[in-house]
Design a protein around this motif. Structure first.
Motif, PDB file in Angstrom:
ATOM      1  N   LEU A   1      52.879  26.762 -11.309  1.00  0.00           N
ATOM      2  CA  LEU A   1      51.505  27.189 -11.070  1.00  0.00           C
ATOM      3  C   LEU A   1      51.401  28.554 -10.400  1.00  0.00           C
ATOM      4  CD1 LEU A   1      50.225  23.805  -9.570  1.00  0.00           C
ATOM      5  CD2 LEU A   1      50.005  24.586 -11.957  1.00  0.00           C
ATOM      6  N   LEU A   2      50.337  29.253 -10.757  1.00  0.00           N
ATOM      7  CA  LEU A   2      49.930  30.479 -10.081  1.00  0.00           C
ATOM      8  C   LEU A   2      48.570  30.163  -9.462  1.00  0.00           C
ATOM      9  CD1 LEU A   2      50.492  33.498  -9.590  1.00  0.00           C
ATOM     10  CD2 LEU A   2      49.127  33.956 -11.624  1.00  0.00           C
ATOM     11  N   ILE A   3      48.434  30.394  -8.172  1.00  0.00           N
ATOM     12  CA  ILE A   3      47.221  30.051  -7.449  1.00  0.00           C
ATOM     13  C   ILE A   3      46.664  31.345  -6.868  1.00  0.00           C
ATOM     14  CG2 ILE A   3      46.273  28.643  -5.594  1.00  0.00           C
ATOM     15  CD1 ILE A   3      48.791  26.793  -5.969  1.00  0.00           C
ATOM     16  N   ARG A   4      45.459  31.702  -7.319  1.00  0.00           N
ATOM     17  CA  ARG A   4      44.868  32.986  -6.938  1.00  0.00           C
ATOM     18  C   ARG A   4      43.362  32.817  -6.692  1.00  0.00           C
ATOM     19  NH1 ARG A   4      41.577  33.662 -10.936  1.00  0.00           N
ATOM     20  NH2 ARG A   4      42.210  33.498 -13.110  1.00  0.00           N
TER      21      ARG A   4
ATOM     22  N   ILE B   1      39.510  32.300   3.622  1.00  0.00           N
ATOM     23  CA  ILE B   1      40.160  31.242   2.846  1.00  0.00           C
ATOM     24  C   ILE B   1      39.072  30.545   2.017  1.00  0.00           C
ATOM     25  CG2 ILE B   1      39.978  29.385   4.560  1.00  0.00           C
ATOM     26  CD1 ILE B   1      43.119  30.221   2.456  1.00  0.00           C
ATOM     27  N   GLY B   2      39.496  29.751   1.064  1.00  0.00           N
ATOM     28  CA  GLY B   2      38.559  28.997   0.220  1.00  0.00           C
ATOM     29  C   GLY B   2      39.316  28.370  -0.936  1.00  0.00           C
ATOM     30  N   ARG B   3      38.583  27.808  -1.876  1.00  0.00           N
ATOM     31  CA  ARG B   3      39.207  27.201  -3.056  1.00  0.00           C
ATOM     32  C   ARG B   3      39.669  28.319  -3.997  1.00  0.00           C
ATOM     33  NH1 ARG B   3      39.133  22.586  -0.112  1.00  0.00           N
ATOM     34  NH2 ARG B   3      37.262  21.345  -0.447  1.00  0.00           N
ATOM     35  N   PHE B   4      40.829  28.110  -4.624  1.00  0.00           N
ATOM     36  CA  PHE B   4      41.440  29.126  -5.484  1.00  0.00           C
ATOM     37  C   PHE B   4      41.613  28.598  -6.903  1.00  0.00           C
ATOM     38  CE2 PHE B   4      43.826  32.526  -2.910  1.00  0.00           C
ATOM     39  CZ  PHE B   4      42.933  32.489  -1.864  1.00  0.00           C
ATOM     40  N   ALA B   5      41.545  29.512  -7.850  1.00  0.00           N
ATOM     41  CA  ALA B   5      41.854  29.171  -9.240  1.00  0.00           C
ATOM     42  C   ALA B   5      43.313  28.772  -9.309  1.00  0.00           C
ATOM     43  CB  ALA B   5      41.602  30.378 -10.148  1.00  0.00           C
ATOM     44  N   THR B   6      43.576  27.729 -10.073  1.00  0.00           N
ATOM     45  CA  THR B   6      44.944  27.250 -10.244  1.00  0.00           C
ATOM     46  C   THR B   6      45.279  27.351 -11.726  1.00  0.00           C
ATOM     47  OG1 THR B   6      44.680  25.885  -8.293  1.00  0.00           O
ATOM     48  CG2 THR B   6      46.482  25.308  -9.785  1.00  0.00           C
ATOM     49  N   ILE B   7      46.296  28.142 -12.012  1.00  0.00           N
ATOM     50  CA  ILE B   7      46.622  28.559 -13.376  1.00  0.00           C
ATOM     51  C   ILE B   7      47.995  28.022 -13.761  1.00  0.00           C
ATOM     52  CG2 ILE B   7      46.928  30.587 -14.882  1.00  0.00           C
ATOM     53  CD1 ILE B   7      44.090  30.390 -13.580  1.00  0.00           C
ATOM     54  N   LEU B   8      48.095  27.494 -14.970  1.00  0.00           N
ATOM     55  CA  LEU B   8      49.382  27.047 -15.495  1.00  0.00           C
ATOM     56  C   LEU B   8      50.155  28.290 -15.937  1.00  0.00           C
ATOM     57  CD1 LEU B   8      50.997  24.505 -16.076  1.00  0.00           C
ATOM     58  CD2 LEU B   8      49.909  24.409 -18.320  1.00  0.00           C
ATOM     59  N   LYS B   9      51.283  28.561 -15.279  1.00  0.00           N
ATOM     60  CA  LYS B   9      52.065  29.771 -15.566  1.00  0.00           C
ATOM     61  C   LYS B   9      52.456  29.878 -17.037  1.00  0.00           C
ATOM     62  CE  LYS B   9      54.780  30.273 -11.374  1.00  0.00           C
ATOM     63  NZ  LYS B   9      56.161  30.377 -10.928  1.00  0.00           N
ATOM     64  N   GLU B  10      52.899  28.765 -17.590  1.00  0.00           N
ATOM     65  CA  GLU B  10      53.439  28.763 -18.951  1.00  0.00           C
ATOM     66  C   GLU B  10      52.429  29.249 -19.995  1.00  0.00           C
ATOM     67  OE1 GLU B  10      55.101  25.377 -21.997  1.00  0.00           O
ATOM     68  OE2 GLU B  10      55.462  25.101 -19.857  1.00  0.00           O
ATOM     69  N   THR B  11      51.148  28.896 -19.799  1.00  0.00           N
ATOM     70  CA  THR B  11      50.131  29.220 -20.810  1.00  0.00           C
ATOM     71  C   THR B  11      49.041  30.165 -20.323  1.00  0.00           C
ATOM     72  OG1 THR B  11      48.753  27.339 -20.186  1.00  0.00           O
ATOM     73  CG2 THR B  11      50.440  26.961 -21.892  1.00  0.00           C
ATOM     74  N   GLY B  12      48.939  30.350 -19.006  1.00  0.00           N
ATOM     75  CA  GLY B  12      47.861  31.158 -18.445  1.00  0.00           C
ATOM     76  C   GLY B  12      46.539  30.416 -18.360  1.00  0.00           C
TER      77      GLY B  12
ATOM     78  N   PHE C   1      43.526  28.100 -17.008  1.00  0.00           N
ATOM     79  CA  PHE C   1      42.872  27.654 -15.784  1.00  0.00           C
ATOM     80  C   PHE C   1      42.871  26.135 -15.818  1.00  0.00           C
ATOM     81  CE2 PHE C   1      39.110  26.080 -13.622  1.00  0.00           C
ATOM     82  CZ  PHE C   1      38.957  26.878 -12.510  1.00  0.00           C
ATOM     83  N   ILE C   2      43.567  25.505 -14.862  1.00  0.00           N
ATOM     84  CA  ILE C   2      43.611  24.037 -14.885  1.00  0.00           C
ATOM     85  C   ILE C   2      42.658  23.418 -13.879  1.00  0.00           C
ATOM     86  CG2 ILE C   2      45.989  24.060 -15.732  1.00  0.00           C
ATOM     87  CD1 ILE C   2      46.804  22.971 -12.917  1.00  0.00           C
TER      88      ILE C   2
ATOM     89  N   ARG D   1      40.314  20.080  -7.588  1.00  0.00           N
ATOM     90  CA  ARG D   1      39.644  19.496  -8.747  1.00  0.00           C
ATOM     91  C   ARG D   1      40.332  20.060  -9.984  1.00  0.00           C
ATOM     92  NH1 ARG D   1      33.449  20.422  -8.783  1.00  0.00           N
ATOM     93  NH2 ARG D   1      33.778  19.279  -6.853  1.00  0.00           N
ATOM     94  N   LEU D   2      40.800  19.179 -10.843  1.00  0.00           N
ATOM     95  CA  LEU D   2      41.496  19.614 -12.048  1.00  0.00           C
ATOM     96  C   LEU D   2      40.745  19.165 -13.293  1.00  0.00           C
ATOM     97  CD1 LEU D   2      45.246  18.841 -11.215  1.00  0.00           C
ATOM     98  CD2 LEU D   2      43.943  20.927 -10.761  1.00  0.00           C
ATOM     99  N   ASN D   3      40.845  19.970 -14.331  1.00  0.00           N
ATOM    100  CA  ASN D   3      40.316  19.609 -15.639  1.00  0.00           C
ATOM    101  C   ASN D   3      41.055  18.352 -16.116  1.00  0.00           C
ATOM    102  OD1 ASN D   3      39.834  19.503 -18.497  1.00  0.00           O
ATOM    103  ND2 ASN D   3      39.274  21.670 -18.423  1.00  0.00           N
TER     104      ASN D   3
END
Length: 175
Positions: A10-13, A63-74, A76-77, A102-104
């Motif tokens: 994961l990439l969290i930004r 601070i706050g909630r961050f987008a969480t991205i699947l590295k392999e595909t880019g 947004f999960i 919260r995840l899709n």
């Protein structure tokens, strides 16, 4: 906000307006909202307002909630992260650090919430030096309750919300 966390998968930004469509797709799903007051987002404009509100939290609280991205595909999960709660009272508390995610739905049951949680707890306790972090979940949300317990949160008590729904209050202290 200039923070990025990275895990194996994961990439969290910080959330960006470009995340609005993917976040709307997640928040428009009634299954995602089963334990979240049963009010899926109806328009992408609502999602944009939420992202703008979170961006204000970055400015005000660092601070706050961050987008969480699947590295392999880019892809947004969902979102994960620490929020400083100072805009309402939860279980008699305000001005506290809350961990949440919260995840899709298509990304459920793959270990992503646990992976992100461990990264955030490490950051919160070791970089931010938070003394105590809380989390709260609907009492019937077995998956989220399991994840919080698995990553080290201690169940403190059940409490009712204003509508009488029962929630679980969790806490973890920095040791």
């Amino acid at each position: 906000m200039n923070l990025t966390l990275e895990t194996k998968r994961l990439l969290i930004r910080p959330l960006e307006l470009s995340d609005a469509e993917a976040m709307f797709a997640m928040d428009n799903n009634p299954n995602v909202h089963k334990y979240l007051w049963q009010q899926p987002t109806q328009e992408v404009s609502e999602t944009i307002k939420i992202i703008e509100m979170v961006q204000k939290q970055y400015e005000n609280n660092k601070i706050g909630r961050f987008a969480t991205i699947l590295k392999e595909t880019g892809e947004f999960i969902g979102w994960t992260g620490i929020k400083f709660v100072n805009d309402h009272v939860e279980n008699g508390n305000t001005n506290f650090y809350d961990y949440g995610y919260r995840l899709n739905e298509k990304f459920w049951n793959k270990g992503y919430a646990t992976e992100a949680s461990l990264a955030w707890l490490d950051y919160g306790f070791n970089q931010m030096k938070i003394e105590k972090m809380n989390a709260y979940t609907h009492s019937e949300n077995g998956a989220s309750n399991h994840i919080l317990q698995k990553v080290g949160f201690q169940f403190m008590e059940d409490y009712p919300d204003k509508d009488g729904a029962i929630w679980k209050w969790w806490m973890m202290k920095n040791l």
